[in-house]
Design an enzyme around this catalytic site. Structure first.
Site, PDB file in Angstrom:
ATOM      1  N   TYR A  38      16.654  16.864 -63.587  1.00 30.69           N
ATOM      2  CA  TYR A  38      16.089  15.980 -64.877  1.00 30.69           C
ATOM      3  C   TYR A  38      15.554  16.838 -65.896  1.00 30.69           C
ATOM      4  O   TYR A  38      16.064  16.810 -67.186  1.00 30.69           O
ATOM      5  CB  TYR A  38      15.068  15.085 -64.400  1.00 30.69           C
ATOM      6  CG  TYR A  38      14.366  14.246 -65.490  1.00 30.69           C
ATOM      7  CD1 TYR A  38      14.689  13.029 -65.752  1.00 30.69           C
ATOM      8  CD2 TYR A  38      13.190  14.657 -66.242  1.00 30.69           C
ATOM      9  CE1 TYR A  38      14.286  12.325 -66.843  1.00 30.69           C
ATOM     10  CE2 TYR A  38      12.699  14.007 -67.117  1.00 30.69           C
ATOM     11  CZ  TYR A  38      13.105  12.598 -67.492  1.00 30.69           C
ATOM     12  OH  TYR A  38      12.620  11.996 -68.312  1.00 30.69           O
ATOM     13  N   ASP A  39      14.823  17.684 -65.537  1.00 30.17           N
ATOM     14  CA  ASP A  39      14.309  19.068 -66.329  1.00 30.17           C
ATOM     15  C   ASP A  39      15.468  19.570 -67.174  1.00 30.17           C
ATOM     16  O   ASP A  39      15.368  19.936 -68.556  1.00 30.17           O
ATOM     17  CB  ASP A  39      13.424  20.080 -65.807  1.00 30.17           C
ATOM     18  CG  ASP A  39      12.262  19.396 -65.263  1.00 30.17           C
ATOM     19  OD1 ASP A  39      11.770  18.453 -65.799  1.00 30.17           O
ATOM     20  OD2 ASP A  39      11.449  19.916 -64.510  1.00 30.17           O
ATOM     21  N   SER A  84      -6.785 -15.279 -74.521  1.00 32.63           N
ATOM     22  CA  SER A  84      -7.270 -14.978 -73.357  1.00 32.63           C
ATOM     23  C   SER A  84      -7.089 -16.009 -72.392  1.00 32.63           C
ATOM     24  O   SER A  84      -6.378 -17.119 -72.551  1.00 32.63           O
ATOM     25  CB  SER A  84      -8.679 -14.639 -73.537  1.00 32.63           C
ATOM     26  OG  SER A  84      -9.444 -14.470 -72.545  1.00 32.63           O
ATOM     27  N   LYS A 116      -3.619 -10.624 -61.392  1.00 36.38           N
ATOM     28  CA  LYS A 116      -4.011 -10.445 -62.569  1.00 36.38           C
ATOM     29  C   LYS A 116      -4.610  -8.964 -62.589  1.00 36.38           C
ATOM     30  O   LYS A 116      -5.694  -8.558 -62.148  1.00 36.38           O
ATOM     31  CB  LYS A 116      -5.449 -11.264 -62.860  1.00 36.38           C
ATOM     32  CG  LYS A 116      -6.029 -11.371 -64.104  1.00 36.38           C
ATOM     33  CD  LYS A 116      -7.163 -12.073 -64.341  1.00 36.38           C
ATOM     34  CE  LYS A 116      -7.775 -12.204 -65.793  1.00 36.38           C
ATOM     35  NZ  LYS A 116      -8.218 -10.926 -65.933  1.00 36.38           N
ATOM     36  N   ARG A 137      -4.751  -5.771 -77.780  1.00 32.14           N
ATOM     37  CA  ARG A 137      -4.915  -7.059 -77.864  1.00 32.14           C
ATOM     38  C   ARG A 137      -6.048  -7.270 -79.190  1.00 32.14           C
ATOM     39  O   ARG A 137      -5.932  -8.282 -79.962  1.00 32.14           O
ATOM     40  CB  ARG A 137      -5.799  -7.690 -76.820  1.00 32.14           C
ATOM     41  CG  ARG A 137      -6.110  -9.045 -76.819  1.00 32.14           C
ATOM     42  CD  ARG A 137      -6.641  -9.867 -75.554  1.00 32.14           C
ATOM     43  NE  ARG A 137      -6.982 -10.912 -75.793  1.00 32.14           N
ATOM     44  CZ  ARG A 137      -8.008 -11.586 -76.168  1.00 32.14           C
ATOM     45  NH1 ARG A 137      -8.862 -10.755 -76.504  1.00 32.14           N
ATOM     46  NH2 ARG A 137      -8.178 -12.800 -76.671  1.00 32.14           N
ATOM     47  N   GLU A 171       0.165  -5.381 -69.156  1.00 34.58           N
ATOM     48  CA  GLU A 171      -1.050  -4.710 -68.998  1.00 34.58           C
ATOM     49  C   GLU A 171      -0.871  -3.299 -68.461  1.00 34.58           C
ATOM     50  O   GLU A 171      -0.214  -3.224 -67.681  1.00 34.58           O
ATOM     51  CB  GLU A 171      -1.715  -5.642 -67.774  1.00 34.58           C
ATOM     52  CG  GLU A 171      -3.123  -5.514 -67.488  1.00 34.58           C
ATOM     53  CD  GLU A 171      -3.846  -6.365 -68.579  1.00 34.58           C
ATOM     54  OE1 GLU A 171      -3.306  -7.153 -69.327  1.00 34.58           O
ATOM     55  OE2 GLU A 171      -5.188  -6.331 -68.325  1.00 34.58           O
ATOM     56  N   LYS A 324     -10.401 -15.802 -60.548  1.00 38.57           N
ATOM     57  CA  LYS A 324     -11.228 -14.235 -60.535  1.00 38.57           C
ATOM     58  C   LYS A 324     -11.700 -14.187 -58.879  1.00 38.57           C
ATOM     59  O   LYS A 324     -12.517 -14.991 -58.314  1.00 38.57           O
ATOM     60  CB  LYS A 324     -12.235 -14.147 -61.542  1.00 38.57           C
ATOM     61  CG  LYS A 324     -11.524 -14.395 -62.809  1.00 38.57           C
ATOM     62  CD  LYS A 324     -11.375 -13.069 -63.537  1.00 38.57           C
ATOM     63  CE  LYS A 324     -12.619 -12.406 -64.016  1.00 38.57           C
ATOM     64  NZ  LYS A 324     -12.278 -11.359 -64.800  1.00 38.57           N
ATOM     65  N   CYS A 416     -25.146  13.051 -89.129  1.00 43.31           N
ATOM     66  CA  CYS A 416     -26.234  12.806 -88.312  1.00 43.31           C
ATOM     67  C   CYS A 416     -27.162  11.498 -88.815  1.00 43.31           C
ATOM     68  O   CYS A 416     -27.489  11.764 -90.151  1.00 43.31           O
ATOM     69  CB  CYS A 416     -27.121  14.134 -88.183  1.00 43.31           C
ATOM     70  SG  CYS A 416     -28.563  13.771 -87.343  1.00 43.31           S
ATOM     71  N   CYS A 419     -30.691  13.519 -89.961  1.00 46.52           N
ATOM     72  CA  CYS A 419     -30.695  14.735 -90.940  1.00 46.52           C
ATOM     73  C   CYS A 419     -29.522  14.611 -91.911  1.00 46.52           C
ATOM     74  O   CYS A 419     -29.249  15.579 -92.864  1.00 46.52           O
ATOM     75  CB  CYS A 419     -30.759  16.305 -90.317  1.00 46.52           C
ATOM     76  SG  CYS A 419     -29.511  16.656 -89.722  1.00 46.52           S
TER      77      CYS A 419
HETATM   78  S1  IVH Z   1      -1.261 -14.304 -69.054  1.00 49.78           S
HETATM   79  C1  IVH Z   1      -1.470 -16.577 -72.720  1.00 49.78           C
HETATM   80  N1  IVH Z   1      -0.666 -12.729 -66.731  1.00 49.78           N
HETATM   81  O1  IVH Z   1      -5.846 -11.004 -68.094  1.00 49.78           O
HETATM   82  C2  IVH Z   1      -1.487 -16.038 -71.332  1.00 49.78           C
HETATM   83  N2  IVH Z   1      -2.748 -12.182 -68.262  1.00 49.78           N
HETATM   84  O2  IVH Z   1      -8.685 -12.429 -68.957  1.00 49.78           O
HETATM   85  C3  IVH Z   1      -1.546 -14.579 -71.449  1.00 49.78           C
HETATM   86  N3  IVH Z   1      -3.901 -10.401 -67.545  1.00 49.78           N
HETATM   87  O3  IVH Z   1      -5.747 -11.029 -71.685  1.00 49.78           O
HETATM   88  C4  IVH Z   1      -2.250 -14.107 -70.265  1.00 49.78           C
HETATM   89  N4  IVH Z   1      -2.425  -9.932 -65.565  1.00 49.78           N
HETATM   90  O4  IVH Z   1      -4.751  -9.010 -70.341  1.00 49.78           O
HETATM   91  C5  IVH Z   1      -1.428 -12.974 -67.854  1.00 49.78           C
HETATM   92  N5  IVH Z   1      -0.302 -11.780 -65.027  1.00 49.78           N
HETATM   93  C6  IVH Z   1      -0.903 -11.716 -66.176  1.00 49.78           C
HETATM   94  C7  IVH Z   1      -2.143 -10.954 -66.299  1.00 49.78           C
HETATM   95  C8  IVH Z   1      -2.949 -11.198 -67.278  1.00 49.78           C
HETATM   96  C9  IVH Z   1      -3.625  -9.235 -66.200  1.00 49.78           C
HETATM   97  C10 IVH Z   1      -4.934 -10.020 -68.287  1.00 49.78           C
HETATM   98  C11 IVH Z   1      -4.244 -10.216 -69.895  1.00 49.78           C
HETATM   99  C12 IVH Z   1      -5.274 -11.395 -70.431  1.00 49.78           C
HETATM  100  C13 IVH Z   1      -6.422 -11.246 -69.571  1.00 49.78           C
HETATM  101  C14 IVH Z   1      -7.119 -12.638 -69.381  1.00 49.78           C
END
Ligand code: IVH
Length: 684
Positions: A38-39, A84, A116, A137, A171, A324, A416, A419
């Site tokens: 590769y290198d 979100s 997630k 974002r 992500e 969550k 600062c 100052c």
């Molecule tokens: S879907 C419009 N899928 O979680 C829907 N988000 O707390 C968009 N995240 O801002 C989000 N894994 O940064 C989605 N499999 C996943 C995810 C994911 C991580 C993050 C994402 C979002 C945040 C919301």
């Protein structure tokens, strides 16, 4: 004449080979060549591109090594609303959500469950088959342009086989194992989790620095500007075919599993919507065995028409929900951010928070460390944040939960705040380098009198600030030289308070050499280094003489002193300002010599042969062991209870039975004032 066509073909072929090698290594984890091969290809390509700049291409793999040019990450508008997710913390809430949507859609919904990923959210924009730009974002409408940094992540294809406009959300994350290493190596262990380090790395101003970090990405939502596909699973399959890294743990829950059959994801699992509960419970178990952090699962409706029917609120889509794993830490709002200047000149941004309870204390302030940390979490005034007490002590802002109006992160001022001199970057921090900066001078005084240093309790923050602002005490020696009777007439300064100040200053003169040395607040000469110096040289004059030889090896011979500390020692103890300070403090009577036990017994034995009992509470000796230490230092002996052998009873306020007994036995009673006179004059 060179055959330019042949060279161009060679360049193109090299690029294709490297792109394939990158994908096989970074996306498929199935390398097709050795590192050495590769290198070789990479270096050959670099060489040809340098020689034939006419064949330059912004998408060449050589563009991924990053550059030293500062890019200020300007703000740019998103083409999609970067929403979100709504969230829940219990399976029952999730099942309710599914039920509600089932009713709304009046059909059996298909659900996709994805991990997630706990990282930094980004949006990649592709146009004409190549990565056009990438944004953080931000506040959902505007993000920071991090294109150059994103290009250093080899698993992100710079070109794809799809020419229409496309936005993809994903992500960025760092694997748990890499986090430990890199946080320590490049960041002073400042980051409390891989998420913040990942966000920090993609916001570096120099892409060459971003390239140092082992960044990964999973893409999870595609937004076609041209409508194309009608369900989420097909979107994911499309992204995978285009070469994007997609998380392999896809759960698909439907009563019609035709789609499931064609899923190319290694860890895909399926079932009916009844099976979701079990899947989630199982995932909570395997969570810790994954090589990256996840903070929950995302449950999404598969059919895009269904999604459209459900629509959005202002903050989140109604067609997805985050489940969550952990309940949140305390949440609050950032009311303001101020930059504080420490005694060493370091500028530390501190967030003032709407006060909130966390593990039994009220938190109203939290450190934001430095600009890198602020950028990594993207925090600014008005944001909703989650806070934690790291190691249960220092409150830290962990994450921005909801951006306020300001889309960009807070910027530490260039000057600062005290100052106004220009702050200078040294490592990850900014410093005020002015020698007269009043915040630095006051900080030095505050450190000198603090509990672990000279412990002059009567000079609390307020008193010291008052003395400093009035110009009475500007430098350390002034603490000892100022005539405190001049305070009579100022509000709050009565005889008693002034006497107390004088007494505690007098007592501080008994502090040992090691403490005196560390209390000067010289950079790198803290408690540990002071102790090493004192143990090895026992006299300031010897240290000064050794430093004057300017040979770092003299000090690196001491176990525990490295080169940079040795250099610091030399710099401080040859600096005329430091030498003048030491001289003044010596004249005042502070200890710059460590007496051996034998010497101590010979030089300061005026209490030898006396036996003391201590009772009651004292203004200047809290806890009263402090008085005991002084008695022992001058050769006296401490007894627990009063008897006919007791020579003196040192008696504070609210004394009890010991006082009565001493009176009965005729033991001489010494009050706090008298005791202070005794140790001051060293005679009894
Ligand atoms: S879907 C419009 N899928 O979680 C829907 N988000 O707390 C968009 N995240 O801002 C989000 N894994 O940064 C989605 N499999 C996943 C995810 C994911 C991580 C993050 C994402 C979002 C945040 C919301």
């Amino acid at each position: 004449m060179e055959d330019l066509l042949k060279i161009e073909t060679e360049i193109i072929e090299l690029r294709q080979k490297i792109i394939l090698a990158d994908k096989s290594y970074f996306v498929d984890s199935d390398p097709i060549m050795t590192d050495l091969e590769y290198d070789k290809l990479f270096n050959k390509l670099k060489e040809l591109e340098e020689k034939y700049p006419q064949f330059d291409d912004k998408n060449s793999p050589t563009k991924r090594i990053g550059s030293d040019i500062d890019n200020s990450l300007p703000e740019k508008e998103h083409l999609i609303s970067v929403l979100s997710l709504d969230k829940c913390y219990s399976i029952n809430d999730l099942l309710d959500w599914i039920k509600k949507n089932n009713e709304k859609l009046q059909s059996n919904i298909e659900l996709v469950v994805e991990p997630k990923i706990d990282g930094a959210s980004v949006v990649l924009y592709y146009e004409n088959g190549s990565l056009s730009y990438a944004l953080t974002r931000g506040n959902g409408f505007f993000g920071n342009d991090i294109t150059e940094n994103i290009k250093t992540i080899r698993s992100i294809p710079l070109t794809i086989d799809y020419k229409e406009k496309l936005a993809i959300r994903g992500e960025i994350f760092i694997k748990k194992e890499d986090f430990k290493n890199f946080n320590e190596k490049y960041c002073d262990n400042m980051y409390s989790n891989p998420r913040n380090l990942a966000s920090g790395s993609i916001r570096r101003l120099k892409s060459k620095e971003t390239a140092l970090f082992p960044l990964n990405i999973f893409l999870y939502e595609a937004f076609f500007i041209e409508d194309k596909i009608n369900n989420h699973i097909d979107n994911l399959i499309f992204l995978k075919e285009m070469g994007f890294p997609i998380n392999s743990h896809i759960g698909f829950f439907t009563n019609n599993n035709e789609l499931f059959k064609k899923m190319p994801f290694k860890d895909a699992e399926g079932g009916t919507t009844e099976d979701i509960k079990e899947y989630i419970e199982k995932f909570s178990q395997i969570r810790n065995s994954l090589p990256y952090e996840i903070d929950g699962l995302v449950i999404k409706i598969n059919n895009l028409e269904d999604r459209e029917q459900l629509g959005f609120t202002q903050h989140h889509p109604r067609w997805a929900l985050a489940y969550k794993f952990d309940a949140p830490l305390a949440q609050t709002k950032v009311l303001s951010i101020v930059t504080q200047i420490g005694r060493g000149g370091r500028a530390t941004p501190v967030a003032n928070l709407d006060p909130v309870e966390l593990s039994g204390s009220t938190i109203a302030r939290a450190t934001l460390h430095n600009q890198d940390y602020i950028d990594s979490i993207g925090v600014n005034v008005g944001d909703w944040v989650s806070i934690s007490k790291r190691g249960d002590v220092i409150p830290a802002v962990e994450e921005v939960l909801e951006k306020g109006e300001l889309s960009s992160p807070y910027k530490i001022p260039q000057n600062c705040p005290s100052c106004n001199s220009v702050l200078v970057k040294d490592g990850a921090h900014l410093f005020c380098q002015s020698l007269d900066c009043s915040k630095k001078l006051l900080g030095t005084l505050q450190y000198f009198v603090s509990r672990d240093q000279m412990d002059i309790e009567s000079l609390g923050d307020k008193t010291l600030e008052f003395l400093f602002e009035k110009g009475f005490v500007k430098k350390i020696p002034d603490i000892y030289l100022f005539d405190y009777t001049k305070l009579i007439g100022f509000e709050g300064y009565k005889d008693r308070k002034i006497n107390k100040i004088k007494e505690s200053i007098e007592i501080s003169k008994n502090k040992d050499f090691k403490t005196v040395l560390s209390s000067l607040g010289l950079k790198d000469i803290g408690g540990k280094v002071s102790e090493l110096l004192v143990d090895n040289y026992s006299d300031i004059d010897v240290i000064i003489e050794k430093a004057s030889q300017k040979n770092i090896e003299i000090f690196t011979l001491i176990d525990g002193v490295g080169e940079s500390i040795a250099q610091s020692i030399i710099n401080h103890f040859t600096n005329p300002n430091v030498l003048e300070l030491i001289q003044k403090l010596k004249e005042i009577g502070l200890n710059f010599k460590q007496y051996s036990k034998k010497e101590e017994n010979q030089s300061n034995i005026f209490l030898s042969g006396t036996k003391w009992v201590i009772t009651g509470s004292f203004d200047n000796f809290k806890p009263r062991e402090k008085a005991a230490d002084i008695i022992k230092k001058f050769g006296g002996e401490i007894m627990d209870s009063v008897s006919s052998k007791t020579t003196y009873l040192l008696c504070g306020e609210d004394a009890g039975s010991k006082l009565t007994k001493a009176q009965t036995l005729g033991v001489k009673i010494i009050k706090e004032d008298e005791f202070i006179r005794i140790i001051k004059e060293e005679k009894i």
